[in-house]
Design a protein around this motif. Sequence first.
Motif, PDB file in Angstrom:
ATOM      1  N   PHE A  12      35.712  42.772  39.298  1.00  0.00           N
ATOM      2  CA  PHE A  12      36.901  43.202  38.572  1.00  0.00           C
ATOM      3  C   PHE A  12      37.665  43.733  39.429  1.00  0.00           C
ATOM      4  O   PHE A  12      38.809  43.772  39.286  1.00  0.00           O
ATOM      5  N   GLY A  13      37.198  44.640  40.586  1.00  0.00           N
ATOM      6  CA  GLY A  13      37.962  45.349  41.353  1.00  0.00           C
ATOM      7  C   GLY A  13      38.953  44.236  42.318  1.00  0.00           C
ATOM      8  O   GLY A  13      40.064  44.513  42.638  1.00  0.00           O
ATOM      9  N   ILE A  14      38.246  43.049  42.750  1.00  0.00           N
ATOM     10  CA  ILE A  14      39.035  42.284  43.368  1.00  0.00           C
ATOM     11  C   ILE A  14      40.093  41.582  42.550  1.00  0.00           C
ATOM     12  O   ILE A  14      41.097  41.276  43.277  1.00  0.00           O
ATOM     13  N   SER A  15      39.652  41.252  41.530  1.00  0.00           N
ATOM     14  CA  SER A  15      40.709  40.564  40.616  1.00  0.00           C
ATOM     15  C   SER A  15      41.957  41.468  40.396  1.00  0.00           C
ATOM     16  O   SER A  15      43.132  41.191  40.243  1.00  0.00           O
ATOM     17  N   ALA A  16      41.617  42.844  40.050  1.00  0.00           N
ATOM     18  CA  ALA A  16      42.660  43.641  39.698  1.00  0.00           C
ATOM     19  C   ALA A  16      43.441  43.896  40.804  1.00  0.00           C
ATOM     20  O   ALA A  16      44.747  44.138  40.801  1.00  0.00           O
ATOM     21  N   GLY A  17      42.862  44.024  42.041  1.00  0.00           N
ATOM     22  CA  GLY A  17      43.498  44.316  43.444  1.00  0.00           C
ATOM     23  C   GLY A  17      44.409  43.141  43.684  1.00  0.00           C
ATOM     24  O   GLY A  17      45.319  43.466  44.548  1.00  0.00           O
ATOM     25  N   ILE A  18      44.375  42.021  43.258  1.00  0.00           N
ATOM     26  CA  ILE A  18      45.036  40.836  43.611  1.00  0.00           C
ATOM     27  C   ILE A  18      46.329  40.515  42.541  1.00  0.00           C
ATOM     28  O   ILE A  18      47.250  40.215  42.774  1.00  0.00           O
ATOM     29  N   LEU A  19      45.863  40.923  41.307  1.00  0.00           N
ATOM     30  CA  LEU A  19      46.829  40.631  40.181  1.00  0.00           C
ATOM     31  C   LEU A  19      47.928  41.680  40.129  1.00  0.00           C
ATOM     32  O   LEU A  19      49.119  41.226  39.792  1.00  0.00           O
ATOM     33  N   LEU A  20      47.402  42.893  40.191  1.00  0.00           N
ATOM     34  CA  LEU A  20      48.459  44.094  40.127  1.00  0.00           C
ATOM     35  C   LEU A  20      49.533  43.948  41.155  1.00  0.00           C
ATOM     36  O   LEU A  20      50.839  43.833  40.904  1.00  0.00           O
ATOM     37  N   PRO A  21      49.235  43.640  42.528  1.00  0.00           N
ATOM     38  CA  PRO A  21      50.545  43.310  43.419  1.00  0.00           C
ATOM     39  C   PRO A  21      51.339  42.083  43.218  1.00  0.00           C
ATOM     40  O   PRO A  21      52.711  42.455  43.281  1.00  0.00           O
ATOM     41  N   LEU A  22      50.781  41.060  42.682  1.00  0.00           N
ATOM     42  CA  LEU A  22      51.547  40.051  42.376  1.00  0.00           C
ATOM     43  C   LEU A  22      52.312  40.400  41.059  1.00  0.00           C
ATOM     44  O   LEU A  22      53.522  40.002  40.745  1.00  0.00           O
ATOM     45  N   ILE A  23      52.028  41.208  40.062  1.00  0.00           N
ATOM     46  CA  ILE A  23      52.757  41.337  38.849  1.00  0.00           C
ATOM     47  C   ILE A  23      53.941  42.504  39.420  1.00  0.00           C
ATOM     48  O   ILE A  23      54.866  42.390  39.121  1.00  0.00           O
ATOM     49  N   VAL A  24      53.601  43.369  40.113  1.00  0.00           N
ATOM     50  CA  VAL A  24      54.451  44.465  40.687  1.00  0.00           C
ATOM     51  C   VAL A  24      55.646  43.853  41.475  1.00  0.00           C
ATOM     52  O   VAL A  24      56.911  44.243  41.562  1.00  0.00           O
ATOM     53  N   TYR A  25      55.098  42.612  42.355  1.00  0.00           N
ATOM     54  CA  TYR A  25      56.089  41.910  43.161  1.00  0.00           C
ATOM     55  C   TYR A  25      57.159  41.246  42.377  1.00  0.00           C
ATOM     56  O   TYR A  25      58.362  41.127  42.481  1.00  0.00           O
ATOM     57  N   TYR A  74      35.011  57.785  38.782  1.00  0.00           N
ATOM     58  CA  TYR A  74      33.933  57.408  39.697  1.00  0.00           C
ATOM     59  C   TYR A  74      33.290  55.763  39.534  1.00  0.00           C
ATOM     60  O   TYR A  74      31.933  55.773  39.568  1.00  0.00           O
ATOM     61  N   HIS A  75      34.340  55.038  39.539  1.00  0.00           N
ATOM     62  CA  HIS A  75      33.925  53.585  39.722  1.00  0.00           C
ATOM     63  C   HIS A  75      33.947  53.248  41.095  1.00  0.00           C
ATOM     64  O   HIS A  75      34.762  52.418  41.598  1.00  0.00           O
ATOM     65  N   SER A  76      32.752  53.385  41.839  1.00  0.00           N
ATOM     66  CA  SER A  76      33.023  52.940  43.421  1.00  0.00           C
ATOM     67  C   SER A  76      33.096  51.592  43.635  1.00  0.00           C
ATOM     68  O   SER A  76      33.584  51.100  44.752  1.00  0.00           O
ATOM     69  N   GLU A  77      32.195  50.686  42.866  1.00  0.00           N
ATOM     70  CA  GLU A  77      32.248  49.412  43.172  1.00  0.00           C
ATOM     71  C   GLU A  77      33.563  48.794  43.022  1.00  0.00           C
ATOM     72  O   GLU A  77      34.059  47.820  43.449  1.00  0.00           O
ATOM     73  N   THR A  78      34.258  49.002  41.791  1.00  0.00           N
ATOM     74  CA  THR A  78      35.570  48.718  41.630  1.00  0.00           C
ATOM     75  C   THR A  78      36.508  49.109  42.638  1.00  0.00           C
ATOM     76  O   THR A  78      37.461  48.223  43.098  1.00  0.00           O
ATOM     77  N   ILE A  79      36.564  50.295  43.111  1.00  0.00           N
ATOM     78  CA  ILE A  79      37.321  50.730  44.271  1.00  0.00           C
ATOM     79  C   ILE A  79      36.972  49.900  45.659  1.00  0.00           C
ATOM     80  O   ILE A  79      37.931  49.559  46.122  1.00  0.00           O
TER      81      ILE A  79
END
Length: 104
Positions: A12-25, A74-79
């Motif tokens: 979930f962290g990887i997908s959110a970490g890739i999708l958010l920059p694409l949307i913001v860009y 405290y979602h360390s795996e998502t981070i």
Amino acid sequence: MTSFIKRDSFWFGISAGILLPLIVYGVLLTLYLLLDSMGALSDIGFAEDFRLRTLALFSICANLVLMNRFRKSYHSETIRGILLASMLLVGVWFWIFGLKILQA
């Protein structure tokens, strides 16, 4: 009852970490093009890829806000997933733009 997406998940962290920059860009580029068409901005005196470089860096930095939100809960795996996605995006940014900057 379990949710469809486990919130504290590496994937979930990887997908959110890739999708958010694409949307913001996309949002930042649209805003920049709108301001440029209104004549509020100018590219005079900047490198030809300055706009792309800067917008890409700002959109990668949007992951910092997302990481801070998950750190408070405290979602360390998502981070970890968001951090890995950010490092991959910075590597891609450096491959595309950084080598050209270093040669100048």
